[in-house]
Structure formats: C-alpha cells, structure tokens
Scaffold this active site. Structure first.
Site, PDB file in Angstrom:
ATOM      1  N   HIS A  76     -12.710 -74.693  33.958  1.00  0.00           N
ATOM      2  CA  HIS A  76     -12.843 -75.375  32.666  1.00  0.00           C
ATOM      3  C   HIS A  76     -13.829 -74.664  31.733  1.00  0.00           C
ATOM      4  O   HIS A  76     -13.897 -74.979  30.548  1.00  0.00           O
ATOM      5  CB  HIS A  76     -13.227 -76.851  32.854  1.00  0.00           C
ATOM      6  CG  HIS A  76     -14.651 -77.100  33.250  1.00  0.00           C
ATOM      7  ND1 HIS A  76     -15.050 -77.330  34.552  1.00  0.00           N
ATOM      8  CD2 HIS A  76     -15.787 -77.188  32.511  1.00  0.00           C
ATOM      9  CE1 HIS A  76     -16.344 -77.551  34.598  1.00  0.00           C
ATOM     10  NE2 HIS A  76     -16.828 -77.467  33.362  1.00  0.00           N
ATOM     11  N   ASP A 134     -10.785 -76.029  40.081  1.00  0.00           N
ATOM     12  CA  ASP A 134     -11.758 -75.754  39.024  1.00  0.00           C
ATOM     13  C   ASP A 134     -12.566 -74.495  39.309  1.00  0.00           C
ATOM     14  O   ASP A 134     -13.794 -74.481  39.193  1.00  0.00           O
ATOM     15  CB  ASP A 134     -12.696 -76.944  38.825  1.00  0.00           C
ATOM     16  CG  ASP A 134     -13.390 -76.898  37.454  1.00  0.00           C
ATOM     17  OD1 ASP A 134     -12.962 -76.091  36.603  1.00  0.00           O
ATOM     18  OD2 ASP A 134     -14.346 -77.659  37.251  1.00  0.00           O
ATOM     19  N   SER A 163     -22.229 -75.849  34.639  1.00  0.00           N
ATOM     20  CA  SER A 163     -20.908 -75.713  35.259  1.00  0.00           C
ATOM     21  C   SER A 163     -20.642 -74.271  35.663  1.00  0.00           C
ATOM     22  O   SER A 163     -20.798 -73.351  34.864  1.00  0.00           O
ATOM     23  CB  SER A 163     -19.820 -76.183  34.289  1.00  0.00           C
ATOM     24  OG  SER A 163     -19.866 -77.569  34.103  1.00  0.00           O
TER      25      SER A 163
END
Length: 428
Positions: free
Chosen positions: A113, A144, A218
């Site tokens: 993402h 992911d 992230s």
C-alpha cells in the site's frame, strides 16, 4: 410490478454505488566468528596463529545491533495520482512510508500500500539528503508486501531472524509522519499469531507487539536486539496500543517470488474494503497499475469491485474473501468481476484475464423509467455507508412527471459522495 423491481434494484445498487501495511527458540545474539587453531604435534617450531579481523558494517554490509539497523532502514516517497473516497481525485500527490534493504545490490522490502499505483519512487538511504530512484519488482496485494530495487550498490542490509518467543524485546524502525529523521521505539512480542485481516490486506501470519508505530512507519522493519528482522510493520491501533507486523516466516516466502519479478495474489489495484455492516459491500479502487490484469480488464480508479467469481466481496469489512479467491486461483486464471462505476452511473461486468468490462445496468436509465411511470413515491430516508476514512450518504427522491422537472446530481463533497434526484416545484 416491473417498476417496483426496477426501483428496488436502483436503490440497492445506488447505495452500493456511493460506497466509496514453524516454531523455534529465540535467536541468540550474533557473535563474531573466530578461527579455532587445530592442535597437532609440530615437527618444526610452531608459528603464531593470525586471528581473522572482526567484520564491520562497512566491510560486510550486515548489521549486528538494532541501532545500526537504522543504516538499512529507508524512507520511501511514492508520487502519483489517486482517487481518495474522502477528498476525490488527488493529482501529483506524494505519500511517504518506510522500508528496509535486504541485499547490498539495493533490493528492499516495504508494504504494497506504500508503492502500488505510484508513477515513480524516491528513496532516502542512511540519512542522505538527495533521494535515489527505485522501481517496483513485484507486489502482493493480499500480504501487503512489495520488493523494490534502489539505484546503486554496496548498501548496508538487514538479515532475517527466526520466529521470536512471546516476551522477546523488539524495536520498530521507520520514518513516522513523514519525518526525515528515523525513529526507534521499543516493545515486546505480545502474540505470535494474531488476526491478519484488515480493510486493505489479508495476511496469514501476523505478529502483535507494543512498539509504537504511526502512519509513515508502514513497511519498516521490526527487529531484535541484534538487528535481525522478525517482521514487517503494516498496521496498528494507538487507542489500544496494539501494533502488527507481517511475520518474517510468512514474508520471506513471498518476497523470494517478488524479487524474481512476479506479483503474488494481485490483479494490480490499490484497494480497500468498504461496507455498511449489512449487505452493501465492495472493494474501493484508489489506483490501478498500468498494464496489470485489472487495467487490461478496464477497471479504473474510483470503481468498486462488488463481486468476483459470483461472490459478493468485503461482507465482513475486510479483504479476506477477495484474497481467498486470488489464493485459490493461478495468476493467469480467468475470473469474473462485477464493478460499480459512479462516474457513468453504471454496473459493469467482465473478466480478469478475459473479456473487458461492459455495462450491464444503468442507474440513470432506470431512474428515468421510474419517473415516467407517473406515480409519486414517498421520500426515502438517507442511507449511509461508512468505511474509514469515508462516510457516504445516498438520497433519493421520486416525483410525478406532470408539472414537475426532474434533475439529478452525482458528485463529491468534502465528506459525502451522493446521488440525488429532486423535483421542482415541490409536491405537497
């Protein structure tokens, strides 16, 4: 009867239309290898054993402490255009995340993402003031994960750890909130196999920990005291102080395929599950990778994938069903899809790796047919669908055609996406 069926279908579909990372023991600290002399009866005078020099980060590129692991932790800026369900189309937008280098040639790991749908990537390595370019080698939407290749060579890099035990000290590294200075936060492993389904991924094996991470972390590494990677940070809940990382054991298997240039469990969308908690669900598409199976099928940013292989998606608010379908099929298999496109007020049907999308239902045509019936229907109460970070509302009015004029509007507001038909003069 036909009119009532059409109105029912219009209401349900229009409501959807607006709906808008093996066990083992704790690894021991890495020690420096030292040559052990072999003892024999000398026939001549013994010579002194010359010990091997201790390796350093500069000489080997490997990392031996969690502080040094910052040298291989990178900040990634993804530039592109994305259709956000809250604010609409964002052109030439830059978002930032983290990652880490796993090979001296510049191979690095981050979250899907962070990079999917970007036109290009800028990467900052080891405190550099000037960014380097990088290209995406492969992604996994469901896990992911993404592997990128940074321009350059001879980078410091991290190695993988075995599965940690509950209570193991861990450190989360990254660049939270877009800060150019990296941070380290400390915590412990609180659960070895946590729930991995979210609105943007469906991860098989997840580590739960309490080392604080924030947006921008992230894709960053979760490491041991010796700087070895136990997981890839991808999600968190600051209210409950629970944070999540994709386990190293799960990540390595997928990353090996991504390094080779293959996507895993992906059709080429940057998507998120949306639902009203009842029957209105789908996968919101914020961007599409050029040339991907989704792109070739005709899926666009702003579409909502409501069905795949006849199965309604995101009924639980997660990507679980979507990912189960992808994991149950090969990358080249033909998969049927049904898509809502509010730009044209249509439902479209087609196939991944098959025929392109074609319209199968038009909301505008159905509304005109209902209005032409000449019967007045009561005002419908607003129907609301919410999915972070969006709240969408649907309003429908029906008016008789005699002495009135039907108008419609479909578009964005700051917090709402709405479709409405109104009449003038008002009926009493």
């Amino acid at each position: 009867m036909k009119r009532l069926v059409t109105i029912f279908v219009l209401f349900v579909m229009a409501a959807v239309l607006v709906a808008c990372g093996g066990s083992g023991e704790e690894p021991e600290a890495t020690t420096v290898p030292v040559a052990t002399p072999v003892t024999e009866e000398p026939t001549t005078a013994p010579t002194a054993e010359v010990p091997e020099p201790e390796p350093t980060v500069e000489e080997t590129g490997t990392i031996s402490t969690f502080q040094d692991a910052l040298q291989a932790t990178i900040q990634i800026e993804a530039q592109g255009s994305f259709l956000d369900p809250e604010v609409g189309m964002m052109l030439n937008t830059a978002g930032r995340g983290s990652g880490f280098i796993i090979d001296p040639s510049g191979l690095a790991v981050t979250n899907n993402h962070v990079v999917t749908g970007a036109a290009f990537l800028n990467v900052w390595v080891n405190g550099s003031s000037e960014p380097l370019n990088a290209k995406v080698l492969g992604v996994s939407e469901c896990s992911d994960l993404a592997v990128i290749d940074i321009d350059g060579d001879d980078f410091p890099y991290l190695t993988w750890s075995g599965p940690p035990e509950i209570g193991t000290d861990v450190y989360a590294l990254g660049f939270p909130l877009g800060d150019p200075e990296p941070t380290i936060t400390r915590g412990i492993i609180s659960k070895e196999n946590a729930y991995g389904d979210t609105s943007w991924a469906s991860v098989d094996r997840v580590i739960e920990h309490d080392a604080t991470i924030n947006p921008g972390n992230s894709g960053g590494p979760l490491v041991t005291e010796t700087g070895q990677v136990v997981g890839v940070n991808y999600a968190g809940d600051s209210d409950t102080n629970q944070y999540y990382a994709i386990s190293a054991a799960d990540a390595q298997t997928i990353i090996n395929q991504l390094e080779a240039g293959s996507n895993v469990n992906a059709i080429g969308v940057n998507g998120e599950a949306v639902t009203d908690g009842e029957s209105l669900t789908g996968i919101w598409v914020s961007s599409v990778e050029s040339g991907s199976p989704a792109d070739q099928t005709g899926i666009k940013a702003g579409d909502i994938i409501i069905k795949m292989e006849g199965l309604v998606l995101a009924t639980d608010g997660t990507m679980a069903d979507y990912c189960d379908i992808l994991r149950s099929n090969s990358p080249d298999d033909v998969l049927s899809v049904e898509v809502l496109r509010f730009d044209t007020e249509e439902v479209l049907e087609g196939q991944i790796n098959g025929r392109a999308l074609e319209p199968s239902f038009s909301f505008a045509v159905a509304a005109e047919d209902d209005l032409a019936s000449g019967e007045r229907l009561p005002l419908k109460q607003p129907t609301t669908m919410s999915a972070s970070p969006m709240t969408l509302r649907l309003y429908i009015w029906k008016c008789p055609p005699v002495g009135s004029m039907w108008t419609g509007h479909f578009g964005w507001t700051t917090m709402e996406l709405y479709w409405a038909a109104s009449c003038w003069p008002p009926q009493h």
